[in-house]
Design a protein around this motif. Structure first.
Motif, PDB file in Angstrom:
ATOM      1  N   CYS A  86     -17.787  13.433 -25.845  1.00 25.13           N
ATOM      2  CA  CYS A  86     -18.646  13.535 -27.027  1.00 25.13           C
ATOM      3  C   CYS A  86     -19.480  12.271 -27.198  1.00 25.13           C
ATOM      4  CB  CYS A  86     -17.801  13.792 -28.270  1.00 25.13           C
ATOM      5  SG  CYS A  86     -16.718  15.229 -28.135  1.00 25.13           S
ATOM      6  N   THR A  87     -18.874  11.134 -26.925  1.00 24.63           N
ATOM      7  CA  THR A  87     -19.617   9.869 -27.017  1.00 24.63           C
ATOM      8  C   THR A  87     -20.743   9.839 -26.002  1.00 24.63           C
ATOM      9  OG1 THR A  87     -17.597   8.745 -27.737  1.00 24.63           O
ATOM     10  CG2 THR A  87     -19.411   7.368 -26.914  1.00 24.63           C
ATOM     11  N   GLU A  88     -20.445  10.309 -24.776  1.00 28.66           N
ATOM     12  CA  GLU A  88     -21.499  10.359 -23.743  1.00 28.66           C
ATOM     13  C   GLU A  88     -22.658  11.228 -24.192  1.00 28.66           C
ATOM     14  OE1 GLU A  88     -23.547  12.588 -20.538  1.00 28.66           O
ATOM     15  OE2 GLU A  88     -22.048  13.351 -21.943  1.00 28.66           O
ATOM     16  N   ALA A  89     -22.346  12.386 -24.796  1.00 25.64           N
ATOM     17  CA  ALA A  89     -23.408  13.281 -25.259  1.00 25.64           C
ATOM     18  C   ALA A  89     -24.267  12.617 -26.327  1.00 25.64           C
ATOM     19  CB  ALA A  89     -22.801  14.574 -25.804  1.00 25.64           C
ATOM     20  N   THR A 264     -24.701   2.241 -18.177  1.00 25.25           N
ATOM     21  CA  THR A 264     -23.608   1.712 -18.997  1.00 25.25           C
ATOM     22  C   THR A 264     -22.807   2.839 -19.636  1.00 25.25           C
ATOM     23  OG1 THR A 264     -24.900  -0.285 -19.475  1.00 25.25           O
ATOM     24  CG2 THR A 264     -23.049   0.208 -20.939  1.00 25.25           C
ATOM     25  N   ILE A 265     -23.509   3.902 -20.053  1.00 23.15           N
ATOM     26  CA  ILE A 265     -22.829   5.044 -20.685  1.00 23.15           C
ATOM     27  C   ILE A 265     -21.751   5.593 -19.768  1.00 23.15           C
ATOM     28  CG2 ILE A 265     -23.142   7.434 -21.413  1.00 23.15           C
ATOM     29  CD1 ILE A 265     -25.870   6.639 -22.513  1.00 23.15           C
ATOM     30  N   TYR A 266     -22.093   5.792 -18.500  1.00 19.88           N
ATOM     31  CA  TYR A 266     -21.147   6.417 -17.581  1.00 19.88           C
ATOM     32  C   TYR A 266     -20.104   5.439 -17.062  1.00 19.88           C
ATOM     33  CZ  TYR A 266     -23.991  10.531 -17.971  1.00 19.88           C
ATOM     34  OH  TYR A 266     -24.647  11.619 -18.477  1.00 19.88           O
ATOM     35  N   THR A 268     -18.847   3.127 -19.049  1.00 25.15           N
ATOM     36  CA  THR A 268     -17.915   3.123 -20.184  1.00 25.15           C
ATOM     37  C   THR A 268     -17.072   4.389 -20.207  1.00 25.15           C
ATOM     38  OG1 THR A 268     -19.510   1.816 -21.467  1.00 25.15           O
ATOM     39  CG2 THR A 268     -17.751   2.931 -22.687  1.00 25.15           C
ATOM     40  N   MET A 269     -17.719   5.514 -19.936  1.00 29.89           N
ATOM     41  CA  MET A 269     -17.010   6.795 -19.919  1.00 29.89           C
ATOM     42  C   MET A 269     -15.945   6.798 -18.826  1.00 29.89           C
ATOM     43  SD  MET A 269     -18.670  10.576 -19.466  1.00 29.89           S
ATOM     44  CE  MET A 269     -17.645  12.055 -19.493  1.00 29.89           C
ATOM     45  N   GLU A 270     -16.288   6.290 -17.660  1.00 30.78           N
ATOM     46  CA  GLU A 270     -15.330   6.236 -16.552  1.00 30.78           C
ATOM     47  C   GLU A 270     -14.156   5.327 -16.888  1.00 30.78           C
ATOM     48  OE1 GLU A 270     -15.212   5.167 -11.755  1.00 30.78           O
ATOM     49  OE2 GLU A 270     -17.069   4.954 -12.919  1.00 30.78           O
ATOM     50  N   ASP A 271     -14.454   4.180 -17.518  1.00 32.30           N
ATOM     51  CA  ASP A 271     -13.380   3.258 -17.889  1.00 32.30           C
ATOM     52  C   ASP A 271     -12.441   3.891 -18.917  1.00 32.30           C
ATOM     53  OD1 ASP A 271     -14.509   1.424 -16.208  1.00 32.30           O
ATOM     54  OD2 ASP A 271     -15.570   0.321 -17.778  1.00 32.30           O
ATOM     55  N   THR A 272     -13.019   4.627 -19.879  1.00 27.02           N
ATOM     56  CA  THR A 272     -12.192   5.257 -20.919  1.00 27.02           C
ATOM     57  C   THR A 272     -11.282   6.320 -20.323  1.00 27.02           C
ATOM     58  OG1 THR A 272     -13.968   4.876 -22.522  1.00 27.02           O
ATOM     59  CG2 THR A 272     -12.256   6.458 -23.123  1.00 27.02           C
ATOM     60  N   ILE A 273     -11.852   7.134 -19.429  1.00 29.65           N
ATOM     61  CA  ILE A 273     -11.041   8.193 -18.807  1.00 29.65           C
ATOM     62  C   ILE A 273      -9.989   7.581 -17.887  1.00 29.65           C
ATOM     63  CG2 ILE A 273     -11.118  10.186 -17.267  1.00 29.65           C
ATOM     64  CD1 ILE A 273     -13.921  10.771 -18.306  1.00 29.65           C
ATOM     65  N   SER A 274     -10.376   6.534 -17.164  1.00 28.61           N
ATOM     66  CA  SER A 274      -9.420   5.887 -16.250  1.00 28.61           C
ATOM     67  C   SER A 274      -8.269   5.231 -17.013  1.00 28.61           C
ATOM     68  CB  SER A 274     -10.142   4.831 -15.403  1.00 28.61           C
ATOM     69  OG  SER A 274     -11.157   5.416 -14.617  1.00 28.61           O
ATOM     70  N   ALA A 275      -8.521   4.883 -18.276  1.00 25.27           N
ATOM     71  CA  ALA A 275      -7.487   4.226 -19.079  1.00 25.27           C
ATOM     72  C   ALA A 275      -6.439   5.202 -19.588  1.00 25.27           C
ATOM     73  CB  ALA A 275      -8.130   3.491 -20.258  1.00 25.27           C
TER      74      ALA A 275
END
Length: 490
Positions: A86-89, A264-266, A268-275
């Motif tokens: 949702c944040t990415e969108a 940066t969006i992606y 950040t998104m990758e880091d959040t999912i990887s966490a």
């Protein structure tokens, strides 16, 4: 060179630029350039609308699913990973709104201003540049076109003389072959043939001379036309180069892959999912909803005279008292918090059934019993429900133990409870709205409905101050349910 022009004049279907009037295509290209500016502006405008529409759809999608995820049963780091979609969108939506602003605020305006500076409208219609191009070509072509017209005239005269000469010769031959040949008539026919031959010779010389004069004008004609043509070639060159530059800027605005914000969006998104950490999520659930939760285990307590006024939570629920707590709000749940059904102004009847024996009351004196009778006539002003402690502002006689098995007991204050002494409680406004359950719910009281996620029911009462609605299941059963457990069916 004269031969090539003779060939072009013989070929009546010739589409050569050098033909009289064929420069009009070059003149028309000026008008076409202005039209192409309008077409490109419309193209950019439509793309800007698409970018805006896409951005709005992304925002609505992200907002809707963020709410669903937050209200849903997902928890922990995986919830944050899901919310990252949702944040990415939302972030990408902002970038597409920036693209829309760049297309209209920069590219569109730049093209509009260039068109205004390059094409100047006239009062009588058309563009100044179009008239200049037409005048330039007409002036360059006029001498040659005038001489060409003379050549065409002499040519027709010569061809007509040749036709007359051939006709006269044919008549003279036929007359000579006739048997009744008249010498006088024959002589006149011979003279006519000679005269026609002289006319043919004369017009032929004029025709040849006219061609020579036209050939002499041709080099100058070609030079003048080349100059004018080159002038408008340069004009078109400016348009082509400008369009190329503009389209390159449009590409840069559309290409989000080169935008550091987009990258940066992606990241950040990758880091959040990887966490996402399954062990951390399970540990959190264990601590907040499982065996890891703290518990006030029963301990030995010495008797004191104030014990009845400080009873524990489990001693405060007694069906015979006329007060039943129907909902407890607990934080940290994986479902929406259930509303608490309370009564803010409930008068306890003065005549009530005798309370169940309390083991702590065996040694109380008569003074304590009299106080209990007086306290039964007081008004319940407030019921406050807390995860750790339940306090009721009442001096009623204390109740028996509150155990897990008591949750199915009758509620004397419920709408469907037996022997409800509070019939004057205002009813919810009558409505009829189809709703769908978002989560499972198991009714805790007799007046509450039970349903599964996805079940459809009818909302027949507005939401009260505590967050409860009255509804009816498909089977006809009516009761209360938490308003935030359902959504209206569109």
């Amino acid at each position: 060179m004269s031969g090539s022009y003779d060939d072009s004049m013989i070929d009546v279907s010739s589409d050569s630029f050098w033909e009289v009037g064929n420069y009009k295509r070059t003149v028309r290209r000026v008008d076409d350039g202005n039209r192409l500016c309008n077409d490109l502006m419309n193209c950019l405008h439509e793309r800007a609308r698409i970018e805006k529409s896409y951005a709005q759809q992304l925002t609505e999608w992200g907002k809707r699913w963020r709410q669903l995820v937050e209200k849903g049963p997902q928890y922990g780091t995986l919830e944050r990973a899901w919310t990252a979609l949702c944040t990415e969108a939302e972030k990408v939506s902002e970038l597409h709104m920036e693209v829309k602003a760049a297309l209209m605020g920069e590219d569109y305006e730049k093209l509009k201003n260039w068109q205004k500076d390059s094409y100047h409208k006239q009062m009588i219609g058309g563009f100044k540049e179009t008239k200049e191009a037409d005048d330039g070509f007409r002036k360059a072509q006029k001498p040659w076109a005038k001489k060409l017209k003379e050549v065409e005239t002499v040519k027709k005269t010569y061809h007509s003389a040749c036709k007359e000469e051939k006709l006269a010769a044919s008549r003279e031959t036929n007359s000579r072959l006739e048997s009744n040949n008249n010498p006088e008539a024959q002589k006149k026919l011979q003279e006519k043939v000679e005269k026609c031959q002289q006319e043919v010779q004369k017009t032929k010389e004029r025709y040849e001379k006219s061609i020579e004069e036209l050939d002499k004008l041709t080099p100058q004609y070609m030079e003048n036309m080349e100059q004018v043509f080159e002038q408008w070639q340069q004009f078109e060159d400016k348009r082509i180069r400008f369009f190329r530059e503009l389209l390159m800027e449009v590409k840069q605005h559309l290409d989000l892959s080169t935008n550091h914000k987009f990258q940066t969006i992606y990241h950040t998104m990758e880091d959040t999912i990887s966490a996402t950490d399954a062990e951390e999520d399970l540990k959190w659930f264990r601590s907040n909803h499982g065996p890891g939760m703290p518990m006030n285990w029963p301990q030995f307590e010495d008797w004191s005279i104030d014990l009845n006024r400080t009873l524990s939570r489990r001693e405060k629920k007694k069906p015979s008292e006329g007060i039943t707590l129907t909902g407890i709000s607990q934080t940290g749940s994986d479902q929406p918090v259930q509303p608490v059904k309370t009564s803010n102004s409930l008068t306890v009847p003065t005549k009530t059934a005798p309370a169940a024996p309390n083991p702590f009351d065996e040694d109380e004196d008569e003074e304590e019993e009299e106080m209990a009778v007086v306290e039964q006539e007081t008004t319940v002003n407030h019921i406050s429900v807390n995860k750790e402690e339940i306090k009721t502002v009442s001096s009623m006689e204390k109740t028996a133990d509150w155990s897990d098995e008591d949750t199915g007991g009758g509620n004397p204050f419920s709408a469907n409870g037996d022997g409800n002494p509070f019939e004057d409680e205002p009813a919810s406004p009558v409505v009829s709205v189809a709703v769908r359950a978002l989560y499972d719910y198991e009714g805790q009281e007799q007046d509450e409905l039970s349903f599964q996620a996805g079940d459809e029911l009818t909302k027949i009462g507005e939401e009260d101050d505590q967050g409860w609605c009255k509804g009816q299941l498909k089977g006809g059963q009516t009761g209360l349910y938490p308003a935030n457990y359902v959504e209206a069916i569109q």
